[in-house]
Design an enzyme around this catalytic site. Structure first.
Site: not given
Ligand code: GRF
Length: 195
Positions: A12, A109, A144
């Protein structure tokens, strides 16, 4: 004031930056952080920031996506969000789910879409010998990783980069881009943020 719900699956880190950004004259406020994994470490971070949380494990539902999504929708709809942000959310959502939030659902993304939709984006960029990589915030539609682009940030690919070193460089930009896009989007402005 726009009510913002955030979906996570893991650490998160993007969620934390989004929640921290929603203060002062920011037109949004976090009203819920929900996860498909009750063990997601981001849930404790959200709670520590005073944001209500919810967790609905996808595991008991097996292949029944519809049943899982119906269960996940319950706490989300109860929070009455105006905007839904996917932030490191790792489940593919069916059009049945996304239609609830058509035109008010964002995702980040880790690639320069339309390049590399799906998984393993950094390894694919390295494999292709790209000189740059980055991240994209887009509106979520039924297809997607393909909705209207609301923001992009670019980073150089450096000699000796691995997927991990590139991911770490991109993540720094994610943490700046997503809050900037959400602030603009919550104010009703869909002009792309191109860092
Ligand atoms: C990140 O690389 C994000 O781009 C992808 O999930 C990864 C981890 O995100 N969607 P977070 O640290 O859980 O926000």
């Amino acid at each position: 004031m726009k009510r913002v719900a955030i979906l996570i699956s893991g650490s998160g880190s993007n969620m934390v930056k989004l929640v921290e950004s929603m203060t002062g004259d920011h037109p949004g406020r976090a009203v819920l952080v929900a996860s498909n994994d009750p063990e997601a470490s981001g849930l404790a971070k959200a709670a520590a920031m005073g944001v209500p949380t919810a967790a609905v494990s996808h595991r008991p539902f097996g292949r029944d996506r519809a049943a899982f999504e119906a269960a996940l929708l319950e706490p989300i709809l109860a929070a009455k969000p105006d905007i839904l942000c996917l932030a490191g959310f790792m489940r593919i959502l069916t059009p049945d789910f996304t239609r609830h939030f058509e035109g008010r659902m964002l995702n980040i993304h880790p690639s320069l879409l339309p390049k590399y939709p799906g998984l393993h984006t950094h390894a694919r960029a390295l494999e292709a010998g790209d000189a740059e990589a980055g991240c994209t915030v887009h509106e979520v539609t039924a297809e997607l990783d393909a909705g209207p682009i609301l923001g992009q940030a670019r980073v150089p690919v450096l000699m000796g980069d691995t997927a991990d070193t590139l991911a770490a460089r991109v993540l720094v930009e994610e943490h700046l881009l997503y809050p900037a896009v959400l602030r603009r989007y919550a104010a009703g402005d869909r002009t792309p943020v191109l860092a």
